[in-house]
Design an enzyme around this catalytic site. Sequence first.
Site, PDB file in Angstrom:
ATOM      1  N   GLY A  72       0.008   7.737  -3.131  1.00 46.39           N
ATOM      2  CA  GLY A  72       0.762   8.589  -4.400  1.00 46.39           C
ATOM      3  C   GLY A  72       1.564   9.180  -4.473  1.00 46.39           C
ATOM      4  O   GLY A  72       2.635  10.068  -3.647  1.00 46.39           O
TER       5      GLY A  72
ATOM      6  N   ALA B 286      -2.183  11.358  -8.891  1.00 44.87           N
ATOM      7  CA  ALA B 286      -1.750  11.616  -8.420  1.00 44.87           C
ATOM      8  C   ALA B 286      -1.505  13.087  -8.738  1.00 44.87           C
ATOM      9  O   ALA B 286      -1.986  14.389  -8.141  1.00 44.87           O
ATOM     10  CB  ALA B 286      -0.181  11.191  -7.516  1.00 44.87           C
TER      11      ALA B 286
ATOM     12  N   HIS C 125      10.103  -1.070  -1.832  1.00 40.84           N
ATOM     13  CA  HIS C 125       9.503   0.239  -2.096  1.00 40.84           C
ATOM     14  C   HIS C 125      11.081   0.603  -2.858  1.00 40.84           C
ATOM     15  O   HIS C 125      11.699   1.110  -1.867  1.00 40.84           O
ATOM     16  CB  HIS C 125       8.664   0.352  -1.533  1.00 40.84           C
ATOM     17  CG  HIS C 125       8.286   1.889  -2.566  1.00 40.84           C
ATOM     18  ND1 HIS C 125       8.795   3.740  -2.772  1.00 40.84           N
ATOM     19  CD2 HIS C 125       6.712   2.350  -2.931  1.00 40.84           C
ATOM     20  CE1 HIS C 125       8.408   4.053  -2.922  1.00 40.84           C
ATOM     21  NE2 HIS C 125       7.079   3.932  -3.231  1.00 40.84           N
TER      22      HIS C 125
ATOM     23  N   THR D 201      -7.795   3.730 -11.953  1.00 38.90           N
ATOM     24  CA  THR D 201      -7.074   4.183 -11.115  1.00 38.90           C
ATOM     25  C   THR D 201      -7.058   6.130 -10.999  1.00 38.90           C
ATOM     26  O   THR D 201      -7.992   5.655 -11.685  1.00 38.90           O
ATOM     27  CB  THR D 201      -5.309   4.183 -12.219  1.00 38.90           C
ATOM     28  OG1 THR D 201      -5.640   4.643 -13.606  1.00 38.90           O
ATOM     29  CG2 THR D 201      -3.779   2.763 -12.167  1.00 38.90           C
ATOM     30  N   TYR D 202      -6.538   6.442 -10.011  1.00 36.60           N
ATOM     31  CA  TYR D 202      -6.633   8.094  -9.855  1.00 36.60           C
ATOM     32  C   TYR D 202      -4.726   8.911  -9.841  1.00 36.60           C
ATOM     33  O   TYR D 202      -4.724   8.735  -9.372  1.00 36.60           O
ATOM     34  CB  TYR D 202      -7.736   7.918  -8.700  1.00 36.60           C
ATOM     35  CG  TYR D 202      -7.561   9.707  -8.339  1.00 36.60           C
ATOM     36  CD1 TYR D 202      -8.017   9.970  -9.044  1.00 36.60           C
ATOM     37  CD2 TYR D 202      -6.928  10.087  -6.899  1.00 36.60           C
ATOM     38  CE1 TYR D 202      -9.213  11.382  -8.172  1.00 36.60           C
ATOM     39  CE2 TYR D 202      -7.721  11.568  -6.809  1.00 36.60           C
ATOM     40  CZ  TYR D 202      -8.109  11.892  -6.941  1.00 36.60           C
ATOM     41  OH  TYR D 202      -8.914  13.262  -6.450  1.00 36.60           O
TER      42      TYR D 202
ATOM     43  N   HIS E  48     -10.179   3.836  -7.173  1.00 29.99           N
ATOM     44  CA  HIS E  48      -8.259   3.963  -6.296  1.00 29.99           C
ATOM     45  C   HIS E  48      -8.564   5.262  -5.481  1.00 29.99           C
ATOM     46  O   HIS E  48      -9.142   6.058  -6.279  1.00 29.99           O
ATOM     47  CB  HIS E  48      -6.813   4.141  -7.277  1.00 29.99           C
ATOM     48  CG  HIS E  48      -6.690   2.474  -8.087  1.00 29.99           C
ATOM     49  ND1 HIS E  48      -5.740   2.236  -8.134  1.00 29.99           N
ATOM     50  CD2 HIS E  48      -7.529   1.195  -8.236  1.00 29.99           C
ATOM     51  CE1 HIS E  48      -5.331   0.646  -8.766  1.00 29.99           C
ATOM     52  NE2 HIS E  48      -6.402   0.475  -8.392  1.00 29.99           N
TER      53      HIS E  48
ATOM     54  N   GLU F 140      -7.104  -4.506 -14.001  1.00 33.04           N
ATOM     55  CA  GLU F 140      -6.981  -2.770 -13.033  1.00 33.04           C
ATOM     56  C   GLU F 140      -7.343  -2.296 -14.310  1.00 33.04           C
ATOM     57  O   GLU F 140      -6.846  -2.541 -15.553  1.00 33.04           O
ATOM     58  CB  GLU F 140      -5.895  -3.131 -12.950  1.00 33.04           C
ATOM     59  CG  GLU F 140      -5.810  -1.246 -12.255  1.00 33.04           C
ATOM     60  CD  GLU F 140      -4.547  -1.162 -11.481  1.00 33.04           C
ATOM     61  OE1 GLU F 140      -4.566  -1.989 -10.032  1.00 33.04           O
ATOM     62  OE2 GLU F 140      -3.892  -0.022 -11.671  1.00 33.04           O
TER      63      GLU F 140
ATOM     64  N   GLN G  93       2.030  -4.378  -6.559  1.00 36.46           N
ATOM     65  CA  GLN G  93       2.629  -4.067  -7.718  1.00 36.46           C
ATOM     66  C   GLN G  93       3.020  -5.254  -9.052  1.00 36.46           C
ATOM     67  O   GLN G  93       2.731  -5.963  -8.564  1.00 36.46           O
ATOM     68  CB  GLN G  93       4.576  -3.301  -7.342  1.00 36.46           C
ATOM     69  CG  GLN G  93       4.938  -1.912  -8.402  1.00 36.46           C
ATOM     70  CD  GLN G  93       3.895  -1.149  -9.219  1.00 36.46           C
ATOM     71  OE1 GLN G  93       3.265  -1.497 -10.188  1.00 36.46           O
ATOM     72  NE2 GLN G  93       3.928   0.070  -8.811  1.00 36.46           N
TER      73      GLN G  93
HETATM   74  P1  FAD Z   1       2.755   4.837   1.678  1.00 38.77           P
HETATM   75  O1  FAD Z   1       3.174   3.593   1.454  1.00 38.77           O
HETATM   76  O2  FAD Z   1       2.247   5.552   2.455  1.00 38.77           O
HETATM   77  O3  FAD Z   1       3.948   5.589   0.426  1.00 38.77           O
HETATM   78  C1  FAD Z   1       3.890   7.170   1.145  1.00 38.77           C
HETATM   79  C2  FAD Z   1       5.297   7.517   0.673  1.00 38.77           C
HETATM   80  O4  FAD Z   1       6.256   7.014   1.644  1.00 38.77           O
HETATM   81  C3  FAD Z   1       5.455   7.200  -0.637  1.00 38.77           C
HETATM   82  O5  FAD Z   1       5.462   8.354  -1.772  1.00 38.77           O
HETATM   83  C4  FAD Z   1       6.814   6.817  -0.814  1.00 38.77           C
HETATM   84  O6  FAD Z   1       7.930   8.138  -1.001  1.00 38.77           O
HETATM   85  C5  FAD Z   1       7.239   6.432   0.491  1.00 38.77           C
HETATM   86  N1  FAD Z   1       7.617   4.685   0.679  1.00 38.77           N
HETATM   87  C6  FAD Z   1       6.440   3.830  -0.261  1.00 38.77           C
HETATM   88  N2  FAD Z   1       6.582   2.776   0.004  1.00 38.77           N
HETATM   89  C7  FAD Z   1       7.783   2.617   0.846  1.00 38.77           C
HETATM   90  C8  FAD Z   1       8.455   1.734   2.091  1.00 38.77           C
HETATM   91  N3  FAD Z   1       7.972   0.509   1.562  1.00 38.77           N
HETATM   92  N4  FAD Z   1       8.791   1.958   2.891  1.00 38.77           N
HETATM   93  C9  FAD Z   1       9.330   2.971   2.715  1.00 38.77           C
HETATM   94  N5  FAD Z   1       9.206   4.402   2.231  1.00 38.77           N
HETATM   95  C10 FAD Z   1       8.146   3.951   1.390  1.00 38.77           C
HETATM   96  N6  FAD Z   1      -0.342   5.828  -8.342  1.00 38.77           N
HETATM   97  C11 FAD Z   1      -0.719   6.545  -8.110  1.00 38.77           C
HETATM   98  O7  FAD Z   1      -0.881   7.216  -8.853  1.00 38.77           O
HETATM   99  N7  FAD Z   1      -3.079   6.384  -9.090  1.00 38.77           N
HETATM  100  C12 FAD Z   1      -3.136   4.892  -8.808  1.00 38.77           C
HETATM  101  O8  FAD Z   1      -4.217   4.880  -9.366  1.00 38.77           O
HETATM  102  C13 FAD Z   1      -1.988   3.723  -8.370  1.00 38.77           C
HETATM  103  N8  FAD Z   1      -2.857   2.537  -8.195  1.00 38.77           N
HETATM  104  C14 FAD Z   1      -1.438   1.796  -7.789  1.00 38.77           C
HETATM  105  C15 FAD Z   1      -1.981   0.580  -7.334  1.00 38.77           C
HETATM  106  C16 FAD Z   1      -1.628  -0.961  -7.032  1.00 38.77           C
HETATM  107  C17 FAD Z   1      -1.759  -1.720  -7.086  1.00 38.77           C
HETATM  108  C18 FAD Z   1      -0.126  -0.603  -5.988  1.00 38.77           C
HETATM  109  C19 FAD Z   1       0.319  -1.444  -6.331  1.00 38.77           C
HETATM  110  C20 FAD Z   1       0.154   1.228  -6.514  1.00 38.77           C
HETATM  111  C21 FAD Z   1      -1.069   2.444  -7.598  1.00 38.77           C
HETATM  112  N9  FAD Z   1      -0.453   3.911  -7.583  1.00 38.77           N
HETATM  113  C22 FAD Z   1      -1.094   4.626  -8.152  1.00 38.77           C
HETATM  114  C23 FAD Z   1       1.220   3.297  -7.078  1.00 38.77           C
HETATM  115  C24 FAD Z   1       1.662   4.217  -5.535  1.00 38.77           C
HETATM  116  O9  FAD Z   1       0.622   5.205  -5.124  1.00 38.77           O
HETATM  117  C25 FAD Z   1       2.923   4.381  -5.399  1.00 38.77           C
HETATM  118  O10 FAD Z   1       3.840   3.281  -5.616  1.00 38.77           O
HETATM  119  C26 FAD Z   1       3.363   5.033  -3.982  1.00 38.77           C
HETATM  120  O11 FAD Z   1       5.248   4.845  -4.185  1.00 38.77           O
HETATM  121  C27 FAD Z   1       3.285   3.530  -2.980  1.00 38.77           C
HETATM  122  O12 FAD Z   1       2.571   3.834  -1.786  1.00 38.77           O
HETATM  123  P2  FAD Z   1       1.486   4.200  -1.340  1.00 38.77           P
HETATM  124  O13 FAD Z   1       0.839   4.994  -2.563  1.00 38.77           O
HETATM  125  O14 FAD Z   1       0.750   3.181  -1.125  1.00 38.77           O
HETATM  126  O15 FAD Z   1       1.614   5.025  -0.226  1.00 38.77           O
END
Ligand code: FAD
Length: 287
Positions: free
Chosen positions: A110, A54, A151, A51-52, A79, A20, A177
């Site tokens: 994001g 947010a 999370h 990555t992208y 991403h 990555e 993660q």
């Molecule tokens: P969702 O899981 O749909 O979450 C949406 C919202 O719901 C989140 O913002 C949070 O508030 C809440 N939420 C998330 N998970 C849970 C849960 N398990 N239970 C309850 N509520 C929850 N971020 C970037 O900006 N750019 C990237 O390129 C990027 N790449 C990533 C790559 C990987 C492999 C990983 C693991 C993370 C990456 N992230 C990136 C970070 C990621 O977007 C955040 O960790 C995010 O909070 C996880 O949710 P999601 O984006 O999958 O969205």
Amino acid sequence: MPPMAKIADLLAQGRTLSFEFSAPRDPEGEQRLMRTLGRLAALKPAFMSVTYGAGGSSRGPTPEVVRHILGLGVTGMPHLTCVSHTREEIRGLLDAYAEMGVQNLLALHGDLPEGTTEMPAGHFTRAVDLVALARLRTDWSIGVAAHPEGHPKASSPADDIEHHAQKLAAADFAITQFFFRAEYYERFVATMVARGVRTPVIAGIMPPTNIEGIGRMAALNGTEYPREILARLEAAGDDVDARREIATEEATRLGEQLLAAGTPGLHIYTMNFSEPARTIARNLGLA
Ligand code: FAD
């Protein structure tokens, strides 16, 4: 002709190695990234992802970096975070990637940086909304993010499991993660399987070279940063080579444990450096 492999097909063929990279923020960072991409492409990874941001500033460069990866003969995966995007904007981005020959997407919601106020509210509330739109528009292999230690925004462990189960069930694969203890990964996968969700979960590994940076990220993500690793790194003081060696050793050990636990793939967070990612891949016999 760019490589056209779908990650779900690669996973079906056997264990994957992937890297990555972060979208660069300035011309200097871009030059370093280009060198790193070339060096790590030589290891013939299954795919490389970009990555992208947010929050705006690092949104722009992702497509160009993905195009560069495809030009190196490696499967490239963008991403895409849908927070604060409209459906029209997302359709435009998906179409631009399709034209490039992209066949894979890491679909994310994001998080906007704390205190961000200038970004407009978008049309999406969760990553699964983006998965659904991408399924309508493409026949790609679609991945999602997983958090083996839970999370930090989940209101309870049960809520966390439910959220992950729905997200993983909608996807072709997940990438975790970073984490430092293999038992978190094993417990997470077992919990998903117990819920009937068998989506392959690729383990994300971060070599802990940057003591403070990793500490900050771990605190934000709710990742345990084991005291024994921190103590080893601190004992190395300012000796950059010694710290890098420790980080490589720790990541190699975790990688061995995860391979023994049956992970379908290892995804190394490179922080845009070719070392220690290259050494870890070689140590694990994956390069
Ligand atoms: P969702 O899981 O749909 O979450 C949406 C919202 O719901 C989140 O913002 C949070 O508030 C809440 N939420 C998330 N998970 C849970 C849960 N398990 N239970 C309850 N509520 C929850 N971020 C970037 O900006 N750019 C990237 O390129 C990027 N790449 C990533 C790559 C990987 C492999 C990983 C693991 C993370 C990456 N992230 C990136 C970070 C990621 O977007 C955040 O960790 C995010 O909070 C996880 O949710 P999601 O984006 O999958 O969205």
